[in-house]
Design a protein around this motif. Structure first.
Motif, PDB file in Angstrom:
ATOM      1  N   MET A   9       0.490   9.559   9.809  1.00 37.21           N
ATOM      2  CA  MET A   9       1.704   8.967  10.380  1.00 37.21           C
ATOM      3  C   MET A   9       1.299   7.569  10.786  1.00 37.21           C
ATOM      4  O   MET A   9       2.025   6.427  10.435  1.00 37.21           O
ATOM      5  CB  MET A   9       2.431   9.693  11.272  1.00 37.21           C
ATOM      6  N   SER A  10       0.285   7.389  11.426  1.00 33.96           N
ATOM      7  CA  SER A  10      -0.117   6.294  11.956  1.00 33.96           C
ATOM      8  C   SER A  10      -0.488   5.201  10.931  1.00 33.96           C
ATOM      9  O   SER A  10      -0.002   4.051  10.949  1.00 33.96           O
ATOM     10  CB  SER A  10      -1.531   6.095  12.710  1.00 33.96           C
ATOM     11  N   LYS A  11      -1.041   5.658   9.909  1.00 36.89           N
ATOM     12  CA  LYS A  11      -1.495   4.496   8.741  1.00 36.89           C
ATOM     13  C   LYS A  11       0.000   4.216   8.403  1.00 36.89           C
ATOM     14  O   LYS A  11      -0.074   2.944   7.943  1.00 36.89           O
ATOM     15  CB  LYS A  11      -2.319   5.507   7.762  1.00 36.89           C
ATOM     16  N   GLU A  12       0.712   4.828   7.978  1.00 36.38           N
ATOM     17  CA  GLU A  12       2.228   4.658   7.400  1.00 36.38           C
ATOM     18  C   GLU A  12       2.815   3.552   8.432  1.00 36.38           C
ATOM     19  O   GLU A  12       3.551   2.619   8.049  1.00 36.38           O
ATOM     20  CB  GLU A  12       3.088   5.705   6.949  1.00 36.38           C
ATOM     21  N   LYS A  15       1.199   0.223   7.990  1.00 41.20           N
ATOM     22  CA  LYS A  15       1.495  -0.405   6.689  1.00 41.20           C
ATOM     23  C   LYS A  15       3.224  -1.085   7.017  1.00 41.20           C
ATOM     24  O   LYS A  15       3.481  -1.894   6.287  1.00 41.20           O
ATOM     25  CB  LYS A  15       1.787   0.585   5.639  1.00 41.20           C
ATOM     26  N   LEU A  16       3.867  -0.349   7.658  1.00 40.21           N
ATOM     27  CA  LEU A  16       5.196  -0.961   7.994  1.00 40.21           C
ATOM     28  C   LEU A  16       5.478  -2.023   8.781  1.00 40.21           C
ATOM     29  O   LEU A  16       6.484  -2.605   9.216  1.00 40.21           O
ATOM     30  CB  LEU A  16       6.266   0.283   8.252  1.00 40.21           C
ATOM     31  N   ASN A  17       4.459  -2.203   9.562  1.00 42.64           N
ATOM     32  CA  ASN A  17       4.304  -3.377  10.702  1.00 42.64           C
ATOM     33  C   ASN A  17       5.434  -3.265  11.582  1.00 42.64           C
ATOM     34  O   ASN A  17       6.179  -4.168  11.806  1.00 42.64           O
ATOM     35  CB  ASN A  17       4.545  -4.857   9.772  1.00 42.64           C
ATOM     36  N   ALA A  18       5.389  -2.040  12.348  1.00 41.75           N
ATOM     37  CA  ALA A  18       6.456  -1.815  13.367  1.00 41.75           C
ATOM     38  C   ALA A  18       5.844  -1.940  14.805  1.00 41.75           C
ATOM     39  O   ALA A  18       4.732  -1.854  14.852  1.00 41.75           O
ATOM     40  CB  ALA A  18       6.899  -0.306  13.315  1.00 41.75           C
ATOM     41  N   ASN A  19       6.612  -2.426  15.825  1.00 43.83           N
ATOM     42  CA  ASN A  19       6.156  -2.416  17.032  1.00 43.83           C
ATOM     43  C   ASN A  19       6.774  -1.374  18.039  1.00 43.83           C
ATOM     44  O   ASN A  19       6.508  -1.236  19.270  1.00 43.83           O
ATOM     45  CB  ASN A  19       6.344  -3.913  17.765  1.00 43.83           C
ATOM     46  N   THR A  20       7.650  -0.592  17.459  1.00 46.33           N
ATOM     47  CA  THR A  20       8.386   0.448  18.122  1.00 46.33           C
ATOM     48  C   THR A  20       8.432   1.584  17.500  1.00 46.33           C
ATOM     49  O   THR A  20       8.932   1.649  16.246  1.00 46.33           O
ATOM     50  CB  THR A  20       9.684  -0.098  18.648  1.00 46.33           C
ATOM     51  N   ILE A  21       8.284   2.595  17.942  1.00 46.54           N
ATOM     52  CA  ILE A  21       8.090   4.027  17.618  1.00 46.54           C
ATOM     53  C   ILE A  21       9.374   4.954  18.119  1.00 46.54           C
ATOM     54  O   ILE A  21       9.518   4.798  19.469  1.00 46.54           O
ATOM     55  CB  ILE A  21       6.690   4.975  17.799  1.00 46.54           C
ATOM     56  N   VAL A  22      10.425   5.362  17.428  1.00 42.52           N
ATOM     57  CA  VAL A  22      11.462   6.077  17.821  1.00 42.52           C
ATOM     58  C   VAL A  22      11.305   7.678  17.273  1.00 42.52           C
ATOM     59  O   VAL A  22      11.118   8.050  16.336  1.00 42.52           O
ATOM     60  CB  VAL A  22      12.914   5.605  17.202  1.00 42.52           C
ATOM     61  N   GLY A  23      11.052   8.422  18.305  1.00 46.28           N
ATOM     62  CA  GLY A  23      11.242   9.731  18.196  1.00 46.28           C
ATOM     63  C   GLY A  23      12.642  10.433  18.461  1.00 46.28           C
ATOM     64  O   GLY A  23      13.297  10.225  19.576  1.00 46.28           O
ATOM     65  N   ILE A  24      12.863  11.389  17.429  1.00 41.88           N
ATOM     66  CA  ILE A  24      14.176  12.251  17.542  1.00 41.88           C
ATOM     67  C   ILE A  24      14.115  13.603  18.193  1.00 41.88           C
ATOM     68  O   ILE A  24      13.040  14.234  17.900  1.00 41.88           O
ATOM     69  CB  ILE A  24      14.788  12.313  16.346  1.00 41.88           C
ATOM     70  N   ASP A  25      15.148  13.811  19.137  1.00 39.38           N
ATOM     71  CA  ASP A  25      14.972  14.986  19.853  1.00 39.38           C
ATOM     72  C   ASP A  25      14.799  16.217  18.980  1.00 39.38           C
ATOM     73  O   ASP A  25      15.653  16.247  17.785  1.00 39.38           O
ATOM     74  CB  ASP A  25      16.095  14.928  20.605  1.00 39.38           C
ATOM     75  N   SER A  26      14.143  17.197  19.242  1.00 38.41           N
ATOM     76  CA  SER A  26      13.140  17.154  20.107  1.00 38.41           C
ATOM     77  C   SER A  26      11.675  17.160  19.528  1.00 38.41           C
ATOM     78  O   SER A  26      10.749  16.772  19.985  1.00 38.41           O
ATOM     79  CB  SER A  26      13.103  18.355  21.159  1.00 38.41           C
ATOM     80  N   ARG A  27      11.544  18.016  18.280  1.00 35.07           N
ATOM     81  CA  ARG A  27      10.070  18.092  17.516  1.00 35.07           C
ATOM     82  C   ARG A  27       9.585  16.686  17.187  1.00 35.07           C
ATOM     83  O   ARG A  27       8.422  16.471  17.222  1.00 35.07           O
ATOM     84  CB  ARG A  27      10.147  18.963  16.574  1.00 35.07           C
ATOM     85  N   GLY A  28      10.659  15.568  17.050  1.00 37.38           N
ATOM     86  CA  GLY A  28      10.065  14.353  16.622  1.00 37.38           C
ATOM     87  C   GLY A  28       9.284  13.686  17.809  1.00 37.38           C
ATOM     88  O   GLY A  28       8.488  12.736  17.435  1.00 37.38           O
ATOM     89  N   PHE A  29       9.657  14.156  18.941  1.00 43.86           N
ATOM     90  CA  PHE A  29       8.805  13.541  20.100  1.00 43.86           C
ATOM     91  C   PHE A  29       7.174  13.774  19.779  1.00 43.86           C
ATOM     92  O   PHE A  29       6.297  13.014  20.430  1.00 43.86           O
ATOM     93  CB  PHE A  29       9.378  14.214  21.516  1.00 43.86           C
ATOM     94  N   VAL A 114       9.333   7.955   9.089  1.00 41.66           N
ATOM     95  CA  VAL A 114       8.300   8.647   8.670  1.00 41.66           C
ATOM     96  C   VAL A 114       8.353  10.210   9.129  1.00 41.66           C
ATOM     97  O   VAL A 114       8.782  10.411  10.216  1.00 41.66           O
ATOM     98  CB  VAL A 114       7.056   8.277   9.149  1.00 41.66           C
ATOM     99  N   VAL A 115       8.362  11.096   8.122  1.00 40.08           N
ATOM    100  CA  VAL A 115       8.499  12.374   8.497  1.00 40.08           C
ATOM    101  C   VAL A 115       7.471  13.533   7.920  1.00 40.08           C
ATOM    102  O   VAL A 115       6.685  12.967   7.137  1.00 40.08           O
ATOM    103  CB  VAL A 115       9.839  13.167   7.843  1.00 40.08           C
ATOM    104  N   LEU A 116       7.215  14.337   8.661  1.00 39.13           N
ATOM    105  CA  LEU A 116       6.207  15.346   8.193  1.00 39.13           C
ATOM    106  C   LEU A 116       6.557  16.184   7.037  1.00 39.13           C
ATOM    107  O   LEU A 116       5.675  16.183   5.891  1.00 39.13           O
ATOM    108  CB  LEU A 116       5.996  16.399   9.111  1.00 39.13           C
TER     109      LEU A 116
END
Length: 140
Positions: A9-12, A15-29, A114-116
């Protein structure tokens, strides 16, 4: 396995050049927090209604079995942020679409999702225009 998933996930995200990671309640956290820590990026949570402090953006979305609401704290994302949404499973797109709607209220740029695991037989991908990266796919 967890380390491998976080690394992939980190590699992706890189590649996307993001500075903010958003996790969705709850397993996305689980995945979003590990990726944000590894990459030293800002972590933001999208939660079910009533779980976040302060002022929030709220949106409703439909589930296979009803409806629900998600919230994003208003002061957590700004218009210069480049966001990647991380979740565990992508199915019908309802949760992801609701999360995107919340992020769009901040004027931030969504770089991708990005999803599992993607349940491709539910055809959720056809309901979004955003770049979707799934580490695994199930077709039955």
């Amino acid at each position: 396995v967890f380390n491998r998933v976080v690394n992939l996930m980190s590699k992706e995200v890189i590649k996307l050049n993001a500075n903010t990671i958003v996790g969705i309640d709850s397993r996305g956290f689980i995945f979003a927090s590990a990726v944000a820590y590894k990459l030293k990026k800002k972590l933001v949570m999208i939660r079910k209604k009533g779980k976040l402090p302060g002022k929030t953006y709220v949106t409703s979305y439909k589930l296979e079995y009803g409806s629900n609401q998600l919230e994003l704290q208003k002061d957590m994302i700004n218009n210069s942020d480049k966001v990647v949404i991380i979740d565990d499973i992508f199915a019908t797109s309802g949760t992801i679409k609701a999360s995107m709607k919340l992020i769009n209220k901040t004027k931030a740029k969504i770089k991708g999702i990005v999803v599992l695991l993607e349940l491709i037989f539910l055809q959720g991908r056809s309901k979004i225009k955003q770049k979707l990266i799934s580490l695994n796919k199930v077709n039955t």
